[in-house]
Design a protein around this motif. Structure first.
Motif, PDB file in Angstrom:
ATOM      1  N   GLU A  39       2.143  -5.800  -1.200  1.00 31.80           N
ATOM      2  CA  GLU A  39       1.580  -4.939  -0.838  1.00 31.80           C
ATOM      3  C   GLU A  39       0.531  -5.257   0.732  1.00 31.80           C
ATOM      4  OE1 GLU A  39      -2.380  -2.426  -2.332  1.00 31.80           O
ATOM      5  OE2 GLU A  39      -1.180  -3.230  -3.964  1.00 31.80           O
ATOM      6  N   GLN A  40       0.038  -6.420   0.465  1.00 30.23           N
ATOM      7  CA  GLN A  40      -0.734  -6.925   1.586  1.00 30.23           C
ATOM      8  C   GLN A  40       0.251  -7.261   2.833  1.00 30.23           C
ATOM      9  OE1 GLN A  40      -2.446 -10.815   1.368  1.00 30.23           O
ATOM     10  NE2 GLN A  40      -3.982 -10.415   2.846  1.00 30.23           N
ATOM     11  N   ALA A  41       1.494  -7.548   2.580  1.00 30.44           N
ATOM     12  CA  ALA A  41       2.426  -7.948   3.599  1.00 30.44           C
ATOM     13  C   ALA A  41       2.925  -6.518   4.396  1.00 30.44           C
ATOM     14  CB  ALA A  41       3.755  -8.308   3.110  1.00 30.44           C
ATOM     15  N   LEU A  42       3.120  -5.699   3.496  1.00 31.05           N
ATOM     16  CA  LEU A  42       3.553  -4.142   3.968  1.00 31.05           C
ATOM     17  C   LEU A  42       2.187  -3.710   4.963  1.00 31.05           C
ATOM     18  CD1 LEU A  42       5.573  -2.618   1.569  1.00 31.05           C
ATOM     19  CD2 LEU A  42       6.413  -3.557   3.663  1.00 31.05           C
ATOM     20  N   ILE A  43       1.184  -3.845   4.559  1.00 29.36           N
ATOM     21  CA  ILE A  43      -0.096  -3.268   5.481  1.00 29.36           C
ATOM     22  C   ILE A  43      -0.171  -3.964   6.698  1.00 29.36           C
ATOM     23  CG2 ILE A  43      -2.510  -3.154   5.357  1.00 29.36           C
ATOM     24  CD1 ILE A  43      -2.471  -2.546   2.270  1.00 29.36           C
ATOM     25  N   LEU A  44      -0.166  -5.418   6.368  1.00 34.66           N
ATOM     26  CA  LEU A  44      -0.299  -6.119   7.758  1.00 34.66           C
ATOM     27  C   LEU A  44       0.975  -5.983   8.793  1.00 34.66           C
ATOM     28  CD1 LEU A  44      -1.482  -9.446   6.430  1.00 34.66           C
ATOM     29  CD2 LEU A  44      -2.519  -7.886   7.907  1.00 34.66           C
ATOM     30  N   ALA A  45       2.079  -5.473   8.082  1.00 30.05           N
ATOM     31  CA  ALA A  45       3.647  -5.544   8.774  1.00 30.05           C
ATOM     32  C   ALA A  45       3.382  -4.348   9.849  1.00 30.05           C
ATOM     33  CB  ALA A  45       4.633  -5.512   8.099  1.00 30.05           C
ATOM     34  N   GLU A  70      11.921  -3.278   2.373  1.00 25.25           N
ATOM     35  CA  GLU A  70      10.655  -2.146   2.838  1.00 25.25           C
ATOM     36  C   GLU A  70      10.039  -3.061   4.266  1.00 25.25           C
ATOM     37  OE1 GLU A  70       8.166  -1.656  -0.451  1.00 25.25           O
ATOM     38  OE2 GLU A  70       9.507  -2.492  -1.501  1.00 25.25           O
ATOM     39  N   LEU A  71      10.087  -4.361   4.298  1.00 27.00           N
ATOM     40  CA  LEU A  71       9.518  -4.863   5.295  1.00 27.00           C
ATOM     41  C   LEU A  71      10.451  -4.418   6.569  1.00 27.00           C
ATOM     42  CD1 LEU A  71       7.548  -7.064   6.759  1.00 27.00           C
ATOM     43  CD2 LEU A  71       9.237  -8.683   5.971  1.00 27.00           C
ATOM     44  N   LEU A  72      11.652  -4.463   6.676  1.00 25.39           N
ATOM     45  CA  LEU A  72      12.643  -4.118   7.856  1.00 25.39           C
ATOM     46  C   LEU A  72      12.590  -2.700   8.153  1.00 25.39           C
ATOM     47  CD1 LEU A  72      15.480  -6.701   7.137  1.00 25.39           C
ATOM     48  CD2 LEU A  72      13.672  -6.708   8.977  1.00 25.39           C
ATOM     49  N   ASP A  73      12.029  -2.009   7.138  1.00 20.53           N
ATOM     50  CA  ASP A  73      12.030  -0.458   7.305  1.00 20.53           C
ATOM     51  C   ASP A  73      10.590  -0.362   8.017  1.00 20.53           C
ATOM     52  OD1 ASP A  73      14.257   0.395   6.160  1.00 20.53           O
ATOM     53  OD2 ASP A  73      13.221   1.212   4.174  1.00 20.53           O
ATOM     54  N   ALA A  74       9.708  -1.034   7.651  1.00 20.57           N
ATOM     55  CA  ALA A  74       8.336  -0.948   8.605  1.00 20.57           C
ATOM     56  C   ALA A  74       8.567  -1.449   9.970  1.00 20.57           C
ATOM     57  CB  ALA A  74       7.050  -1.506   7.807  1.00 20.57           C
ATOM     58  N   VAL A  75       9.266  -2.347  10.285  1.00 27.53           N
ATOM     59  CA  VAL A  75       9.280  -3.214  11.453  1.00 27.53           C
ATOM     60  C   VAL A  75      10.875  -3.490  11.582  1.00 27.53           C
ATOM     61  CG1 VAL A  75       8.497  -4.871  13.094  1.00 27.53           C
ATOM     62  CG2 VAL A  75       7.035  -4.036  10.908  1.00 27.53           C
ATOM     63  N   CYS A  78      12.075  -6.748  13.457  1.00 23.26           N
ATOM     64  CA  CYS A  78      11.491  -8.033  13.053  1.00 23.26           C
ATOM     65  C   CYS A  78      12.557  -8.998  12.673  1.00 23.26           C
ATOM     66  CB  CYS A  78      10.458  -7.700  11.895  1.00 23.26           C
ATOM     67  SG  CYS A  78       9.478  -9.253  11.242  1.00 23.26           S
ATOM     68  N   ARG A  79      12.299 -10.390  12.969  1.00 21.69           N
ATOM     69  CA  ARG A  79      13.442 -11.222  12.598  1.00 21.69           C
ATOM     70  C   ARG A  79      12.878 -11.996  11.349  1.00 21.69           C
ATOM     71  NH1 ARG A  79      13.092 -12.966  17.441  1.00 21.69           N
ATOM     72  NH2 ARG A  79      13.018 -14.952  17.319  1.00 21.69           N
ATOM     73  N   VAL A  80      13.404 -12.109  10.224  1.00 26.34           N
ATOM     74  CA  VAL A  80      12.947 -12.621   8.856  1.00 26.34           C
ATOM     75  C   VAL A  80      13.637 -13.826   8.577  1.00 26.34           C
ATOM     76  CG1 VAL A  80      12.228 -12.062   6.738  1.00 26.34           C
ATOM     77  CG2 VAL A  80      12.097 -10.341   8.341  1.00 26.34           C
ATOM     78  N   VAL A  81      12.988 -14.838   8.226  1.00 27.19           N
ATOM     79  CA  VAL A  81      13.701 -15.968   7.748  1.00 27.19           C
ATOM     80  C   VAL A  81      13.175 -15.977   6.195  1.00 27.19           C
ATOM     81  CG1 VAL A  81      13.622 -18.584   7.513  1.00 27.19           C
ATOM     82  CG2 VAL A  81      13.743 -17.339   9.760  1.00 27.19           C
ATOM     83  N   VAL A  82      13.950 -16.295   5.237  1.00 27.26           N
ATOM     84  CA  VAL A  82      13.568 -16.284   3.616  1.00 27.26           C
ATOM     85  C   VAL A  82      13.545 -17.677   3.440  1.00 27.26           C
ATOM     86  CG1 VAL A  82      14.207 -15.782   1.508  1.00 27.26           C
ATOM     87  CG2 VAL A  82      14.552 -13.943   3.127  1.00 27.26           C
TER      88      VAL A  82
END
Length: 179
Positions: A39-45, A70-75, A78-82
């Motif tokens: 939840e906090q991640a999506l708000i900050l993203a 969801e993160l990539l929908d918001a941004v 964004c390049r994401v490393v898991v």
């Protein structure tokens, strides 16, 4: 002309890891924000619109694989490393399919994360392992694959594997078996 620092979002429920990584990345010139849950991640993203992010695969009350789309929908850019301490072939493949640019096993340091973010293409010269994974490792990876197929549902996974739910829970609480 002054260039804006790249924005980095660290998403991990391990507060010590977040603190260490935030300091390391800030020293490297990044503007860093930390989220300890989905939840906090999506708000900050949505607010920060980070260019890059690190995402822990196993968050306390969620899965990084569920958060990734969801993160990539918001941004979208964004390049994401898991990152994960519970690596398996199944989760690595799913993370890449869902849009991650790379997948790293913990412990990973700031330099390894930056290298993973910068690596755009696969390397056909990557050396193949000399020894095949142990039967315990293959079993562990199979459990992870079946768990993924059942959206993390322990009971459904146990039924599919033909084992007792508590036995499966004990196996999942253990660290992954070494290769």
């Amino acid at each position: 002309m002054h260039e804006q620092p790249q924005r980095l979002l660290i998403i991990d429920d391990d507060e010590m890891f977040c603190h260490v990584m935030q300091r390391a990345m800030t020293r490297r010139g990044f503007e860093v924000e930390v989220a300890n849950d989905a939840e906090q991640a999506l708000i900050l993203a949505n607010r920060l619109q980070p260019e890059i992010a690190t995402l822990d695969l196993k968050l306390e009350h969620s899965s990084g694989l569920k958060l990734l789309p969801e993160l990539l929908d918001a941004v979208p850019a964004c390049r994401v490393v898991v990152l994960t301490g519970y690596s398996s072939i199944a989760t690595a493949v799913e993370a890449i399919k869902l849009g991650a640019v790379n997948y790293l096993c913990k412990p990973a340091d700031a330099d390894e994360i930056l290298a993973a973010l910068d690596k755009q293409d696969g390397d056909p010269n990557t050396e193949l392992a000399d020894n095949p994974p142990s039967i315990n490792r293959v079993t562990w990876e199979h459990i992870q694959k079946v768990l993924q197929e059942h959206d993390g549902n322990i009971s459904a996974t146990a039924r599919a594997l033909g084992m007792h739910r508590r036995t499966l829970q004990r196996k999942l609480q253990k660290r992954p078996v070494r290769r």
